[in-house]
Design a protein around this motif. Structure first.
Motif, PDB file in Angstrom:
ATOM      1  N   ILE A 125      11.668   4.895  -0.758  1.00 34.03           N
ATOM      2  CA  ILE A 125      11.790   5.945  -2.043  1.00 34.03           C
ATOM      3  C   ILE A 125      11.266   7.439  -1.811  1.00 34.03           C
ATOM      4  CG2 ILE A 125      11.651   3.857  -3.410  1.00 34.03           C
ATOM      5  CD1 ILE A 125       8.574   4.559  -4.148  1.00 34.03           C
ATOM      6  N   GLY A 126      11.241   8.263  -2.703  1.00 32.68           N
ATOM      7  CA  GLY A 126      10.862   9.700  -2.472  1.00 32.68           C
ATOM      8  C   GLY A 126       9.402   9.678  -2.668  1.00 32.68           C
ATOM      9  N   CYS A 127       8.761   9.137  -3.559  1.00 31.61           N
ATOM     10  CA  CYS A 127       7.506   9.483  -4.101  1.00 31.61           C
ATOM     11  C   CYS A 127       6.695   8.180  -4.604  1.00 31.61           C
ATOM     12  CB  CYS A 127       7.376  10.705  -4.865  1.00 31.61           C
ATOM     13  SG  CYS A 127       5.813  11.306  -5.412  1.00 31.61           S
ATOM     14  N   PHE A 128       5.298   8.180  -4.475  1.00 33.33           N
ATOM     15  CA  PHE A 128       4.561   7.226  -5.133  1.00 33.33           C
ATOM     16  C   PHE A 128       3.661   8.210  -6.112  1.00 33.33           C
ATOM     17  CE2 PHE A 128       5.764   4.482  -1.729  1.00 33.33           C
ATOM     18  CZ  PHE A 128       5.965   3.261  -2.322  1.00 33.33           C
ATOM     19  N   VAL A 129       3.834   7.785  -7.439  1.00 36.36           N
ATOM     20  CA  VAL A 129       2.555   8.517  -8.107  1.00 36.36           C
ATOM     21  C   VAL A 129       1.236   7.499  -8.383  1.00 36.36           C
ATOM     22  CG1 VAL A 129       2.260   9.479 -10.408  1.00 36.36           C
ATOM     23  CG2 VAL A 129       4.463   9.529  -9.385  1.00 36.36           C
ATOM     24  N   VAL A 130       0.376   7.848  -7.473  1.00 35.20           N
ATOM     25  CA  VAL A 130      -0.857   7.171  -7.380  1.00 35.20           C
ATOM     26  C   VAL A 130      -1.771   7.200  -8.230  1.00 35.20           C
ATOM     27  CG1 VAL A 130      -2.923   6.809  -5.809  1.00 35.20           C
ATOM     28  CG2 VAL A 130      -0.496   7.251  -4.707  1.00 35.20           C
ATOM     29  N   ASP A 131      -2.247   6.118  -9.067  1.00 34.55           N
ATOM     30  CA  ASP A 131      -2.770   6.088 -10.233  1.00 34.55           C
ATOM     31  C   ASP A 131      -4.415   5.805 -10.064  1.00 34.55           C
ATOM     32  OD1 ASP A 131      -3.403   4.770 -13.173  1.00 34.55           O
ATOM     33  OD2 ASP A 131      -1.534   5.831 -13.143  1.00 34.55           O
ATOM     34  N   ASN A 132      -4.928   5.131  -9.030  1.00 40.74           N
ATOM     35  CA  ASN A 132      -6.457   4.625  -9.046  1.00 40.74           C
ATOM     36  C   ASN A 132      -6.967   4.440  -7.750  1.00 40.74           C
ATOM     37  OD1 ASN A 132      -5.426   1.967  -8.495  1.00 40.74           O
ATOM     38  ND2 ASN A 132      -4.501   2.161 -10.232  1.00 40.74           N
ATOM     39  N   PHE A 133      -8.099   4.385  -7.569  1.00 46.07           N
ATOM     40  CA  PHE A 133      -8.688   3.990  -5.984  1.00 46.07           C
ATOM     41  C   PHE A 133      -8.229   2.919  -5.407  1.00 46.07           C
ATOM     42  CE2 PHE A 133     -11.866   7.035  -7.976  1.00 46.07           C
ATOM     43  CZ  PHE A 133     -11.686   7.948  -7.351  1.00 46.07           C
ATOM     44  N   TYR A 134      -8.043   1.863  -6.189  1.00 49.85           N
ATOM     45  CA  TYR A 134      -7.642   0.634  -5.515  1.00 49.85           C
ATOM     46  C   TYR A 134      -5.853   0.836  -4.958  1.00 49.85           C
ATOM     47  CZ  TYR A 134      -5.107  -4.052  -5.603  1.00 49.85           C
ATOM     48  OH  TYR A 134      -4.393  -4.879  -5.313  1.00 49.85           O
ATOM     49  N   GLU A 135      -5.199   1.720  -5.640  1.00 55.30           N
ATOM     50  CA  GLU A 135      -4.093   1.931  -5.285  1.00 55.30           C
ATOM     51  C   GLU A 135      -3.844   2.688  -3.872  1.00 55.30           C
ATOM     52  OE1 GLU A 135       0.367   3.671  -6.431  1.00 55.30           O
ATOM     53  OE2 GLU A 135      -1.149   3.522  -8.126  1.00 55.30           O
ATOM     54  N   ILE A 136      -5.042   3.585  -3.774  1.00 50.02           N
ATOM     55  CA  ILE A 136      -4.960   4.617  -2.569  1.00 50.02           C
ATOM     56  C   ILE A 136      -5.179   3.623  -1.274  1.00 50.02           C
ATOM     57  CG2 ILE A 136      -6.293   6.067  -1.295  1.00 50.02           C
ATOM     58  CD1 ILE A 136      -7.000   7.771  -3.987  1.00 50.02           C
ATOM     59  N   GLU A 137      -5.874   2.705  -1.418  1.00 51.31           N
ATOM     60  CA  GLU A 137      -6.284   1.641  -0.546  1.00 51.31           C
ATOM     61  C   GLU A 137      -5.328   0.702   0.008  1.00 51.31           C
ATOM     62  OE1 GLU A 137     -10.138   0.042  -1.651  1.00 51.31           O
ATOM     63  OE2 GLU A 137     -11.102   1.516  -1.391  1.00 51.31           O
ATOM     64  N   LEU A 138      -4.635   0.262  -1.187  1.00 52.64           N
ATOM     65  CA  LEU A 138      -3.552  -0.873  -1.005  1.00 52.64           C
ATOM     66  C   LEU A 138      -2.284  -0.196  -0.394  1.00 52.64           C
ATOM     67  CD1 LEU A 138      -2.678  -3.522  -1.603  1.00 52.64           C
ATOM     68  CD2 LEU A 138      -1.723  -2.823  -3.757  1.00 52.64           C
ATOM     69  N   LEU A 139      -1.909   1.052  -0.742  1.00 49.45           N
ATOM     70  CA  LEU A 139      -0.746   1.764  -0.326  1.00 49.45           C
ATOM     71  C   LEU A 139      -1.261   2.354   1.401  1.00 49.45           C
ATOM     72  CD1 LEU A 139       1.874   3.016  -0.635  1.00 49.45           C
ATOM     73  CD2 LEU A 139       0.727   5.105  -1.753  1.00 49.45           C
ATOM     74  N   SER A 140      -2.216   2.630   1.391  1.00 52.61           N
ATOM     75  CA  SER A 140      -2.652   2.950   2.966  1.00 52.61           C
ATOM     76  C   SER A 140      -2.413   1.971   3.834  1.00 52.61           C
ATOM     77  CB  SER A 140      -4.009   3.761   2.910  1.00 52.61           C
ATOM     78  OG  SER A 140      -4.350   4.096   4.170  1.00 52.61           O
ATOM     79  N   ARG A 141      -2.926   0.711   3.281  1.00 49.21           N
ATOM     80  CA  ARG A 141      -3.153  -0.416   4.438  1.00 49.21           C
ATOM     81  C   ARG A 141      -1.481  -0.921   4.317  1.00 49.21           C
ATOM     82  NH1 ARG A 141      -2.758  -5.831   2.686  1.00 49.21           N
ATOM     83  NH2 ARG A 141      -3.531  -5.257   0.743  1.00 49.21           N
ATOM     84  N   ILE A 142      -0.844  -0.832   3.303  1.00 48.83           N
ATOM     85  CA  ILE A 142       0.651  -1.372   3.400  1.00 48.83           C
ATOM     86  C   ILE A 142       1.389  -0.705   4.223  1.00 48.83           C
ATOM     87  CG2 ILE A 142       2.746  -1.613   2.400  1.00 48.83           C
ATOM     88  CD1 ILE A 142       0.900  -2.820   0.116  1.00 48.83           C
ATOM     89  N   CYS A 143       1.311   1.064   4.216  1.00 46.57           N
ATOM     90  CA  CYS A 143       1.719   1.813   5.265  1.00 46.57           C
ATOM     91  C   CYS A 143       1.278   1.593   6.677  1.00 46.57           C
ATOM     92  CB  CYS A 143       1.224   3.297   4.798  1.00 46.57           C
ATOM     93  SG  CYS A 143       2.116   3.940   3.248  1.00 46.57           S
ATOM     94  N   ALA A 144       0.004   1.561   6.930  1.00 47.78           N
ATOM     95  CA  ALA A 144      -0.359   1.173   8.129  1.00 47.78           C
ATOM     96  C   ALA A 144       0.301  -0.138   8.653  1.00 47.78           C
ATOM     97  CB  ALA A 144      -1.897   0.828   8.198  1.00 47.78           C
ATOM     98  N   GLU A 145       0.413  -1.215   7.936  1.00 46.23           N
ATOM     99  CA  GLU A 145       1.129  -2.469   8.433  1.00 46.23           C
ATOM    100  C   GLU A 145       2.464  -2.179   8.902  1.00 46.23           C
ATOM    101  OE1 GLU A 145       0.529  -5.145   5.101  1.00 46.23           O
ATOM    102  OE2 GLU A 145      -1.550  -5.582   5.464  1.00 46.23           O
TER     103      GLU A 145
END
Length: 441
Positions: A125-145
């Motif tokens: 998808i084109g873009c995530f609208v990141v909403d909170n600190f938990y999402e920053i960490e979660l999205l980063s981890r899944i991107c890394a995986e």
């Protein structure tokens, strides 16, 4: 009576939508029935897009699909060249099944699940609208995986709330959405995402309210955000490519409502944004907006069959229809107001006042209080206007009532785009007790 879009009266004296007789629609597809004037949706979409083009501003107009999501609706949005907002795996799945370009999908939400994030990354998808600190960490981890990068916007709360003609300056800290712009959270989040190698930070997003009739609130929000963009340009070397000012553009539900034309919202906002960017010596970003209700709201009409009535002397006349809070829960939730006519006699003069009751087993299942109405009898068709946003989207099976069908009407043609649920659909996922002595038929 004010009619919407292509609605008119035909030679039989019946209400038509998209050139199609509503009585014929009710007879063919049954009631309750949602009918969409797709020409009006197209006109609204073009009104937003063409104003950006006229002003020479790079933009994305993203349909907020929470207002009404279906495969046919997403295909219509694609035909008009819009982008798309989704807030769940279900909305994303619908968009992908509709063949929508994933690069034009923006994923919102304050609690995206790991499964939803993985699904969106796999779809590119084109873009995530990141909403909170938990999402920053979660999205980063899944991107890394997955060894994938993600383009993101940070959702911020700019200290502005706007509804109808009212706008309020507030700290807005008491919100489940976004990073607060005033207390340092937004800057802390920005520093985090700028350091993360998996993120392409496009810019900022805000959403200040709903059913807004003026541009003052949008302009005030833009001032707050651009002021921060200027500070972060210097302090963090952050050059925002995108400024997303959200949605909330109002529609006319009743004669008291006076919304602006789509182009007027855009024109006023862009004029001010250009001025502010020049004052702060910043490059003009791409502007994104998110109309939802303003595209589909008054393009939708719900048709009902009239049934029972009750007269309470010196108090009220109740008139019941074959739907209610199961297909339009907004009056029960928000005290939402609507206008309606007898579709087979819409031009007849009103000679009584009734309150339209639904059929659900709830005393609060009332669709319209104190509606002026012409003579009527059981079997007549009642057309309730402006139900195209959050009608079907919030429909439910309370009392095990099947959800209605949906029809698109345009140029004298009607197309069924969502089938009416059957009783069999209602029990499709029910499982019998394994050790019951009662046989299931």
């Amino acid at each position: 009576m004010h009619y919407y879009g292509t609605s008119s009266i035909n030679e039989k004296g019946h209400l038509t939508i998209g050139g199609v007789d509503t009585i014929e629609l009710a007879n063919e597809f049954g009631t309750p029935l949602y009918v969409y004037d797709t020409q009006l949706i197209r006109e609204r979409a073009r009104g937003f897009k063409e104003t950006f083009e006229k002003l020479g501003v790079s933009s994305q107009v993203a349909y907020a699909s929470k207002a009404f999501s279906s495969i046919a609706m997403i295909q219509l949005i694609a035909e008009e060249g819009l982008s798309l907002d989704v807030v769940s795996g279900g909305e994303l799945y619908t968009a992908l099944k509709a063949g929508f370009d994933p690069e034009k999908i923006h994923f919102h939400g304050n609690n995206k699940s790991p499964e939803e994030i993985a699904m969106a990354l796999d779809a590119n998808i084109g873009c995530f609208v990141v909403d909170n600190f938990y999402e920053i960490e979660l999205l980063s981890r899944i991107c890394a995986e997955k060894d994938k990068s993600a383009s993101i916007l940070l959702r911020v709360t700019p200290g502005i709330e706007a509804h109808t003609h009212d706008y309020i300056l507030t700290g807005q800290e008491d919100s489940k959405f976004g990073f607060d712009l005033q207390n340092g959270q937004a800057e802390e989040a920005l520093k985090m995402v700028l350091k993360d190698r998996y993120f392409n930070v496009l810019g900022l997003h805000c959403h200040i309210g709903s059913q807004i009739f003026e541009t003052t609130g949008f302009i005030m929000a833009a001032e707050k955000m651009i002021e921060k963009m200027a500070a972060w340009s210097t302090a963090l070397d952050f050059k925002a490519q995108v400024l997303n000012l959200g949605g909330g553009f109002g529609i006319r539900y009743t004669k008291e409502d006076e919304p602006l034309a789509p182009g007027k919202y855009v024109e006023d906002i862009i004029t001010k944004v250009k001025q502010l960017m020049t004052e702060h010596q910043l490059s003009m970003p791409e502007i994104w907006i998110e109309p939802g209700r303003s595209l589909t709201g008054d393009a939708g009409t719900t048709l009902y069959k009239i049934g029972s009535s009750k007269h309470v002397p010196d108090v009220r006349n109740y008139l019941a229809v074959d739907g209610g809070m199961s297909d339009n829960i907004r009056p029960a939730l928000y005290n939402a107001r609507y206008e309606a006519v007898i579709a087979n006699r819409p031009e007849d003069k009103a000679d009584s006042i009734v309150s339209i009751a639904g059929k659900c087993c709830e005393s609060g299942d009332m669709l319209i209080w104190d509606l002026p109405i012409t003579k009527h009898e059981p079997g007549d068709v009642l057309a309730v206007f402006c139900t195209g946003a959050y009608g079907y989207a919030m429909a439910n099976n309370y009392n095990r009532i099947p959800r209605p069908a949906v029809v698109f009407a345009e140029n004298g043609q009607a197309e069924l785009v969502i089938e009416r649920e059957s009783y069999e659909d209602l029990i499709r996922h029910d499982l019998p007790l394994k050790h019951s002595g009662v046989d299931v038929k």
